[in-house]
Design a protein around this motif. Structure first.
Motif, mmCIF file in Angstrom:
data_model
loop_
_atom_site.group_PDB
_atom_site.id
_atom_site.type_symbol
_atom_site.label_atom_id
_atom_site.label_comp_id
_atom_site.label_asym_id
_atom_site.label_seq_id
_atom_site.Cartn_x
_atom_site.Cartn_y
_atom_site.Cartn_z
ATOM 1 N N ALA A 9 -25.225 22.492 -61.649
ATOM 2 C CA ALA A 9 -26.321 22.258 -62.170
ATOM 3 C C ALA A 9 -27.114 23.851 -61.887
ATOM 4 C CB ALA A 9 -27.391 21.294 -61.621
ATOM 5 N N GLN A 10 -26.807 24.308 -60.644
ATOM 6 C CA GLN A 10 -27.377 25.476 -60.178
ATOM 7 C C GLN A 10 -26.733 26.628 -60.889
ATOM 8 O OE1 GLN A 10 -28.233 26.347 -55.989
ATOM 9 N NE2 GLN A 10 -26.958 27.717 -56.121
ATOM 10 N N GLN A 11 -25.428 26.662 -61.183
ATOM 11 C CA GLN A 11 -24.529 27.618 -61.954
ATOM 12 C C GLN A 11 -25.161 27.619 -63.387
ATOM 13 O OE1 GLN A 11 -22.652 29.858 -60.470
ATOM 14 N NE2 GLN A 11 -22.688 30.965 -62.219
ATOM 15 N N TRP A 12 -25.093 26.624 -64.048
ATOM 16 C CA TRP A 12 -25.720 26.378 -65.224
ATOM 17 C C TRP A 12 -27.040 27.281 -65.560
ATOM 18 C CZ3 TRP A 12 -29.716 24.623 -68.342
ATOM 19 C CH2 TRP A 12 -29.439 24.515 -69.866
ATOM 20 N N LEU A 13 -28.046 26.634 -64.580
ATOM 21 C CA LEU A 13 -29.475 27.370 -64.802
ATOM 22 C C LEU A 13 -29.305 28.882 -64.658
ATOM 23 C CD1 LEU A 13 -31.257 24.635 -62.553
ATOM 24 C CD2 LEU A 13 -31.654 25.301 -64.836
ATOM 25 N N ILE A 14 -28.381 29.184 -63.488
ATOM 26 C CA ILE A 14 -28.509 30.805 -63.463
ATOM 27 C C ILE A 14 -27.977 31.436 -64.639
ATOM 28 C CG2 ILE A 14 -27.340 32.556 -62.136
ATOM 29 C CD1 ILE A 14 -27.673 30.753 -59.454
ATOM 30 N N GLU A 15 -26.930 30.949 -64.943
ATOM 31 C CA GLU A 15 -26.137 31.577 -66.197
ATOM 32 C C GLU A 15 -27.246 31.569 -67.314
ATOM 33 O OE1 GLU A 15 -22.446 29.570 -67.013
ATOM 34 O OE2 GLU A 15 -21.812 30.650 -65.071
ATOM 35 N N LYS A 16 -27.828 30.511 -67.645
ATOM 36 C CA LYS A 16 -28.736 30.355 -68.660
ATOM 37 C C LYS A 16 -30.192 31.297 -68.515
ATOM 38 C CE LYS A 16 -27.337 27.577 -71.777
ATOM 39 N NZ LYS A 16 -27.120 27.841 -73.272
ATOM 40 N N ILE A 17 -30.577 31.473 -67.352
ATOM 41 C CA ILE A 17 -31.778 32.370 -67.007
ATOM 42 C C ILE A 17 -31.315 33.853 -67.060
ATOM 43 C CG2 ILE A 17 -33.385 32.932 -65.129
ATOM 44 C CD1 ILE A 17 -33.394 29.778 -64.606
ATOM 45 N N GLU A 52 -31.479 19.463 -71.048
ATOM 46 C CA GLU A 52 -31.370 17.911 -71.513
ATOM 47 C C GLU A 52 -30.167 17.646 -72.469
ATOM 48 O OE1 GLU A 52 -35.199 17.147 -73.152
ATOM 49 O OE2 GLU A 52 -36.220 17.087 -70.927
ATOM 50 N N ASN A 53 -29.962 18.480 -73.252
ATOM 51 C CA ASN A 53 -28.735 18.381 -74.032
ATOM 52 C C ASN A 53 -27.317 18.289 -73.245
ATOM 53 O OD1 ASN A 53 -30.226 17.835 -76.556
ATOM 54 N ND2 ASN A 53 -29.994 20.149 -77.085
ATOM 55 N N TRP A 54 -27.477 19.367 -72.425
ATOM 56 C CA TRP A 54 -26.259 19.350 -71.450
ATOM 57 C C TRP A 54 -26.074 18.177 -70.678
ATOM 58 C CZ3 TRP A 54 -26.234 20.957 -65.836
ATOM 59 C CH2 TRP A 54 -24.879 21.268 -65.565
ATOM 60 N N LEU A 55 -27.231 17.627 -69.907
ATOM 61 C CA LEU A 55 -27.051 16.670 -69.113
ATOM 62 C C LEU A 55 -26.901 15.304 -69.682
ATOM 63 C CD1 LEU A 55 -30.257 17.777 -66.844
ATOM 64 C CD2 LEU A 55 -27.632 17.751 -66.096
ATOM 65 N N GLY A 56 -27.564 15.164 -70.944
ATOM 66 C CA GLY A 56 -27.321 13.881 -71.613
ATOM 67 C C GLY A 56 -28.403 12.950 -71.094
ATOM 68 N N PHE A 57 -29.806 13.337 -70.647
ATOM 69 C CA PHE A 57 -30.648 12.434 -70.168
ATOM 70 C C PHE A 57 -31.979 13.709 -70.236
ATOM 71 C CE2 PHE A 57 -28.816 13.510 -66.236
ATOM 72 C CZ PHE A 57 -30.074 14.110 -65.224
ATOM 73 N N GLU A 58 -33.248 13.026 -70.454
ATOM 74 C CA GLU A 58 -34.432 13.820 -70.227
ATOM 75 C C GLU A 58 -34.954 13.954 -68.918
ATOM 76 O OE1 GLU A 58 -37.780 12.677 -72.739
ATOM 77 O OE2 GLU A 58 -36.565 11.955 -74.379
ATOM 78 N N LEU A 59 -35.495 15.260 -68.789
ATOM 79 C CA LEU A 59 -36.402 15.390 -67.532
ATOM 80 C C LEU A 59 -37.782 15.238 -67.592
ATOM 81 C CD1 LEU A 59 -34.357 18.818 -66.748
ATOM 82 C CD2 LEU A 59 -34.160 16.682 -65.719
ATOM 83 N N SER A 81 -28.329 12.735 -61.867
ATOM 84 C CA SER A 81 -27.284 12.615 -62.425
ATOM 85 C C SER A 81 -26.349 11.459 -61.957
ATOM 86 C CB SER A 81 -26.415 13.883 -62.530
ATOM 87 O OG SER A 81 -25.131 13.726 -63.259
ATOM 88 N N ALA A 82 -26.289 11.533 -60.541
ATOM 89 C CA ALA A 82 -25.534 10.548 -59.809
ATOM 90 C C ALA A 82 -26.173 9.148 -59.885
ATOM 91 C CB ALA A 82 -25.415 10.824 -58.325
#
Length: 93
Positions: A9-17, A52-59, A81-82
Motif C-alpha cells: 500500500a505504501q509503495q502504491w501510494l508513493i508511486e501514485k503521488i 478504492e478501485n485498486w483495493l476493491g473496497f471503499e475508504l 484489507s486483512a
C-alpha cells in the motif's frame, strides 16, 4: 481478494503521488503528510477513487483525517484489507 500489505500500500501510494507531482518516487518519503502535498481537492478525490478501485473496497470519508501520512494510511489499509479478507473467508467457509 488478496490481502494488501502495508509495504504494498505504501509503495502504491508513493508511486501514485510521485506521478501526480511529477517527481521521482524517491522524493516522496513515507512520513509525508497529505496536507504537505500540493494536491488539490479534485486530485485527492481522484487518488482516493483509484485507491478504492485498486483495493476493491471503499475508504471512509474521514480516513485521510485519521491517517494523515502515507505511512499511517498504508498501515491502516493493510489492517482493513486483512480484516476484510478474514470476513470474506469466514463467509465462504
Amino acid at each position: 481478494m488478496p490481502v494488501v500489505t502495508a509495504v504494498e500500500a505504501q509503495q502504491w501510494l508513493i508511486e501514485k503521488i510521485a506521478h501526480w507531482l511529477s517527481v521521482p518516487s524517491e522524493d516522496v518519503p513515507p512520513e509525508t503528510y497529505f496536507d504537505e502535498l500540493d494536491l488539490d481537492s479534485t486530485e485527492a478525490l481522484i487518488l482516493a477513487g483509484e485507491m478504492e478501485n485498486w483495493l476493491g473496497f471503499e475508504l471512509g470519508t474521514t480516513t485521510l483525517w485519521y491517517h494523515p501520512s502515507i505511512k499511517d494510511l498504508a498501515e491502516y489499509i493493510a489492517e482493513e484489507s486483512a480484516a476484510r479478507a478474514g470476513e470474506n473467508h469466514a463467509a465462504s467457509a
